[in-house]
Design a protein around this motif. Structure first.
Motif, PDB file in Angstrom:
ATOM      1  N   LEU A 184       0.832  -1.213   0.000  1.00  0.00           N
ATOM      2  CA  LEU A 184       0.000   0.000   0.000  1.00  0.00           C
ATOM      3  C   LEU A 184       0.864   1.260   0.000  1.00  0.00           C
ATOM      4  CD1 LEU A 184      -3.031   0.907   0.237  1.00  0.00           C
ATOM      5  CD2 LEU A 184      -2.479   1.396   2.617  1.00  0.00           C
ATOM      6  N   ILE A 185       1.811   1.321   0.909  1.00  0.00           N
ATOM      7  CA  ILE A 185       2.633   2.533   1.002  1.00  0.00           C
ATOM      8  C   ILE A 185       3.502   2.675  -0.249  1.00  0.00           C
ATOM      9  CG2 ILE A 185       4.375   3.742   2.378  1.00  0.00           C
ATOM     10  CD1 ILE A 185       1.708   3.541   3.774  1.00  0.00           C
ATOM     11  N   GLY A 186       4.010   1.543  -0.753  1.00  0.00           N
ATOM     12  CA  GLY A 186       4.781   1.581  -1.993  1.00  0.00           C
ATOM     13  C   GLY A 186       3.949   2.149  -3.123  1.00  0.00           C
ATOM     14  N   ALA A 187       2.685   1.755  -3.167  1.00  0.00           N
ATOM     15  CA  ALA A 187       1.814   2.223  -4.249  1.00  0.00           C
ATOM     16  C   ALA A 187       1.521   3.710  -4.096  1.00  0.00           C
ATOM     17  CB  ALA A 187       0.519   1.416  -4.267  1.00  0.00           C
ATOM     18  N   ILE A 188       1.178   4.165  -2.885  1.00  0.00           N
ATOM     19  CA  ILE A 188       0.714   5.549  -2.791  1.00  0.00           C
ATOM     20  C   ILE A 188       1.841   6.561  -2.650  1.00  0.00           C
ATOM     21  CG2 ILE A 188      -1.553   4.925  -1.914  1.00  0.00           C
ATOM     22  CD1 ILE A 188      -0.759   5.574   0.806  1.00  0.00           C
ATOM     23  N   PHE A 189       3.010   6.160  -2.176  1.00  0.00           N
ATOM     24  CA  PHE A 189       4.067   7.162  -2.049  1.00  0.00           C
ATOM     25  C   PHE A 189       5.156   7.048  -3.107  1.00  0.00           C
ATOM     26  CE2 PHE A 189       2.126   7.911   2.004  1.00  0.00           C
ATOM     27  CZ  PHE A 189       2.231   9.279   2.124  1.00  0.00           C
ATOM     28  N   ILE A 190       5.462   5.802  -3.528  1.00  0.00           N
ATOM     29  CA  ILE A 190       6.536   5.644  -4.495  1.00  0.00           C
ATOM     30  C   ILE A 190       5.961   5.518  -5.904  1.00  0.00           C
ATOM     31  CG2 ILE A 190       8.627   4.357  -5.047  1.00  0.00           C
ATOM     32  CD1 ILE A 190       9.036   4.708  -2.224  1.00  0.00           C
ATOM     33  N   GLY A 191       4.989   4.626  -6.056  1.00  0.00           N
ATOM     34  CA  GLY A 191       4.394   4.435  -7.377  1.00  0.00           C
ATOM     35  C   GLY A 191       3.845   5.739  -7.917  1.00  0.00           C
ATOM     36  N   SER A 192       3.270   6.548  -7.034  1.00  0.00           N
ATOM     37  CA  SER A 192       2.615   7.766  -7.498  1.00  0.00           C
ATOM     38  C   SER A 192       3.603   8.820  -7.989  1.00  0.00           C
ATOM     39  CB  SER A 192       1.763   8.352  -6.365  1.00  0.00           C
ATOM     40  OG  SER A 192       2.612   8.712  -5.305  1.00  0.00           O
TER      41      SER A 192
END
Ligand SMILES: Nc1nc2c(ncn2[C@@H]2O[C@H](COP(=O)(O)OP(=O)(O)OP(=O)(O)O)[C@@H](O)[C@H]2O)c(=O)[nH]1
Ligand SMILES: [Mg+2]
Lengths: 275, 73, 473
Positions: free
Chosen positions: C226-234
């Motif tokens: 989740l955090i990878g998606a919303i902070f890094i992926g974004s």
């Protein structure tokens, strides 16, 4: 394809209905007042837990690598009115084990006094698997060999003549493809025959060249039986003493010989460190 | 020669195991006994351990263990 | 020792001298001689099929010098990419249903009954909401990740990973099978700790137990994804977002392996001194997995069991959080006191007070870290006001990001450090208990519990300081 492949396929197709004809009821964890104890032993990664799950309806973890099961798991089923406790053991290459998981398996096979020991063997590596089979047959005649992974053997163009094998080993041999339920009915049949004493085994015994050995083994075994009140498999222990097995010598010094630990319990690290 | 010197893809026959301890038993239990053919199947990416085929099973051994096993090609 | 057992041992020693030392060899050789004969009579082999060659070809590839490691990383990335890309939509849908529709229905129902605010608040905004969060955040990624992982396991890939990594473990003075126990840890650390029984040397087993926590468990994959998606992926263009997010999760997993090796090496040079003992690892043949059965089993046996545990932990945690947020001491709520007490330390580490409180609440289960953070963040931002409707708005990643950045004051550093801290913190209480059970040693249980947190604090402090010094934040 070989003849037994056909019988297997038939069986595979009736895997679910077979259970009704053999009157198997999977009892899961309801282990109480059992009539017989059945142990599942064998090399690692041969399908012991798969068979355990098939017979009890439980969900032991299975996986394609050696050492998936490291504790003793118990479950139950009833078959034709008799109740069986089934014990899934960690895989082991021989009865001379060195790690905790192997010790759990060895202790149960040797001192847990199972009524039937099912030795699960990998049909694609029969020779190596026979090492353990023969070791177990040295100590018990109430055994069944489950020749599992027959489907894999076929895929690799190997045929195993289970009749020849049964003749040589002197115990029932049941070809299986446990993952798809093939051979389960035949296995249950064999377990029942051996448990009830209807099948009289004449298990293969290794012939040792040295004659002095026999006298030595019997002398020691007798002393052991007296000292450790009716220790099962005293002959096996005697042999290990003759080999100078430190594990066994230790167990005699500390008088822990023949004590099987509860399911789930095991020597803690601190204990084994002290050894 | 010892097993660690066996080239990839080659098969040799075990002539003995040097160590006397539990190590030797372990190898025996795996089917590595005198007279057994053993094949070097492949090394791991970093060269050690190496996977050997023995009695149709593939077993990885570290170099230190392979050095204990005498073989003859 | 009694006289009799001494007598037995003496007699045995006497016989042994008579018969020579190599009795064991003779016995084993006798057994194998028979085994060879019996097997030769029973087994006949036809022509070798392609299957054998395929397995060997595949093996040479996945363990090859050039492709072995890249393939491992690639495979892991693909698994996470599928998980992240696939879980997005179902997560949003579940969120809309559970935090939106059902949540509103429950509140309508409560007001139709004239339930007092504290009762509906406690039950709906506390217990229910935490549970709903855990389900919508955890269920979809788990339902994709577990079956994929189980397929790899059934195929027989995991022992190859252990084979590839063994050289590194050997250099760290650790046992080769430690890599396998690490694989088990990727499911659950408690199971990983128990699986160290396959290691026969107590020294190496202890090392494996202490370092198992660096294998990311079920409860933590969800947080990382989740955090990878919303902070890094974004931070990447939309087309690449899932891939970049997956890469960040893989990077954390690899960092976990690096920590495993470093800590193992450290332990075997200091408190647990010793040489790496020998090992033998069987590489089983690849067996084609049964796809449907695997899917079914990994969902029923694994996903649902993990979810059940998460829900069982989330419900009381939700209650605790609600109470902490609504019981006041003086001017502020208990939660506010705690958060502001821990906040300076949190900020020093590039985290914040809410995150630290969440990690305390989540000691029983890592699964509830993210829901706890979200609930606390919202409660802090809106403290004093009624909660109704607030959470129901958040049902996808974008909104979660908004809540965290706008209400929680998160930056990229907070996201990265949360991922690092997720890797490096104390084991959950079940794992701690299991370590105690397996070692029966207070000392080693304490070491295994505290060592990762100390490392986590150090690493987070380091990244935060670097970020500050280089003016990134
Ligand atoms: N093709 C095929 N695969 C099987 C069969 N039985 C078991 N397997 C697979 O073989 C692997 C090992 O099965 P397990 O039941 O875990 O073996 P085990 O003997 O309990 O292994 P340990 O606990 O490690 O000793 C799993 O991937 C099973 O799915 C079979 O009859 N055919
Ligand atoms: Mg098993």
């Amino acid at each position: 394809m070989s003849a037994h492949a056909e019988t297997l396929n038939q069986c595979g197709s009736c895997a679910s209905s077979c259970h009704h004809t053999a009157q198997l009821t999977k009892l899961g964890l309801k282990i109480r007042n059992w009539d017989y104890t059945v142990a599942l032993a064998g090399n690692p990664n041969t399908g012991k837990s798969t068979i355990f799950n098939q017979l009890t309806g439980l969900h032991q973890h299975v996986g394609n690598w050696a050492g998936k099961t490291v504790t003793r798991a118990e479950g139950a089923f009833t078959l034709n009115g008799k109740k069986y406790k089934l014990v899934d053991l960690p895989g082991t290459y021989s009865l001379l084990s060195t790690s905790v998981d192997e010790e759990i398996a060895r202790d149960f096979v040797l001192f847990g006094q199972p009524d039937v020991t099912v030795i699960v063997a990998d049909a694609t590596r029969l020779e190596r698997n026979l090492n353990l089979v023969l070791q177990v047959l040295e100590i018990t005649d109430r055994a069944v060999v489950a020749l599992n992974l027959i489907d894999e053997a076929e895929r690799n163009n190997l045929t195993v003549d289970e009749r020849a094998l049964a003749r040589d080993l002197g115990v029932p041999v049941v070809p299986m493809a446990a993952r798809r339920g093939a051979g389960v009915k035949e296995l249950l049949n064999a377990i029942e025959m051996v448990a009830s004493g209807q099948f009289s085994a004449r298990p293969h015994r290794i012939k040792y060249a040295d004659e002095r050995l026999e006298t030595a083994v019997e002398t020691l075994a007798e002393q052991l039986r007296v000292e450790f009140d009716n220790l099962p498999n005293a002959r096996w222990v005697a042999l290990r003493l003759l080999e100078g097995d430190e594990n066994i010598i230790n167990a005699i010094e500390t008088r822990t010989l023949g004590k099987v630990k509860e399911a789930g319990a095991f020597p803690s690290l601190v204990e084994s460190e002290a050894r | 020669m010892t097993l660690d010197k066996l080239k990839m893809g080659r098969t040799a026959v075990v002539t003995g195991v040097r160590n006397q301890s539990t190590e030797r038993r372990r190898l025996y239990d795996l089917g590595i006994t005198p007279g057994t053919p053993i094949e070097n199947v492949m090394p791991s990416p970093l060269g050690d351990p190496i996977a050997y085929r023995v009695r149709s099973a593939v077993i990885a051994l570290r170099r230190e263990q392979a050095q204990l096993i005498d073989v003859e090609e | 020792m009694t006289n009799n057992s001494t007598a037995i041992l003496d007699a045995a020693a006497r016989f042994r001298r008579e018969m020579g030392d190599n009795l064991h060899d003779k016995l084993t050789e006798a057994i194998y001689a028979d085994a060879g004969q019996i097997a030769a009579r029973a087994v006949s082999s036809g022509e070798q099929s392609n299957g054998v060659n395929f397995g060997q070809f595949f093996d040479r590839l996945v363990t090859s010098r050039w492709f072995g490691f890249p393939l491992m990383i690639l495979l892991l990335t693909v698994v996470f990419w599928l998980t992240i890309a696939g879980a997005n939509i179902p997560s949003a849908m579940l969120g809309e249903l559970l935090q939106g529709t059902v949540y509103n229905l429950l509140h309508d129902f409560a007001s139709s009954l004239n339930a007092p605010w504290w009762l509906s608040g406690f039950l709906i905004d506390g217990v229910y909401l935490a549970t709903a969060w855990v389900v919508s955040v955890m269920l979809p990624p788990m339902a994709i990740f577990f079956p994929l992982f189980t397929l790899l396991e059934d195929l027989g890939y995991l022992p190859r990973v252990a084979f590839n990594l063994d050289r590194l473990f050997k250099r760290a003075g650790a046992h080769g099978k430690q890599a396998l126990t690490m694989m088990m840890g990727y499911g659950c650390n408690a199971a990983g700790v128990v699986s160290t029984r396959i290691i026969d040397s107590p020294r190496e087993r202890l090392i494996a137990i202490i370092t198992n926590n660096f294998a990311i468990c079920n409860g933590r994959w969800g947080t990382l994804i989740l955090i990878g998606a919303i902070f890094i992926g974004s931070t990447a263009p939309p087309a690449l977002a899932s891939l970049i997010a997956a890469t960040s999760v893989v990077a954390i997993a690899i960092l976990g392996v690096i920590f495993t090796l470093l800590v193992s090496a450290f332990l075997s040079k200091t408190w647990l001194k010793g040489e790496a003992s020998s090992f033998s690892l069987e590489l089983p043949p690849y067996r084609p997995p049964q796809i449907w059965q695997t899917l079914y089993k990994s969902i029923v046996d694994r996903t649902l069991i993990v979810l059940k545990r998460a829900v069982l932990m989330a419900a009381p945690a939700g209650a605790v959080i609600w109470l902490m947020s609504n019981v006041n001491i003086g001017e502020a709520s208990v939660a506010a006191h705690l958060v502001s007490f821990l906040n300076p330390f949190g900020l020093l580490l590039g985290l914040n007070g809410v995150i630290l409180v969440a990690y305390i609440v989540a000691i029983p289960a890592n699964e509830i870290v993210v829901p706890t953070i979200l609930m606390l963040t919202l409660n802090m931002a809106k403290s004093g006001l009624a909660q109704t409707g607030v959470m129901s708005g958040i049902d996808d990643d974008l909104q979660i990001r908004q809540v965290l950045t706008e209400m929680g004051g998160w930056t990229l550093l907070t996201g990265v450090n949360l991922m690092l801290f997720s890797l490096l913190h104390n084991p959950c209480s079940t794992t701690i208990w299991t370590i105690w059970q397996e070692t029966k040693s207070l000392k080693w249980t304490t070491v295994a519990t505290l060592l990762p947190v100390v490392l986590g604090i150090a690493v987070c402090f380091l990244t935060a300081s670097v970020a500050r010094l280089t003016g990134l934040i």
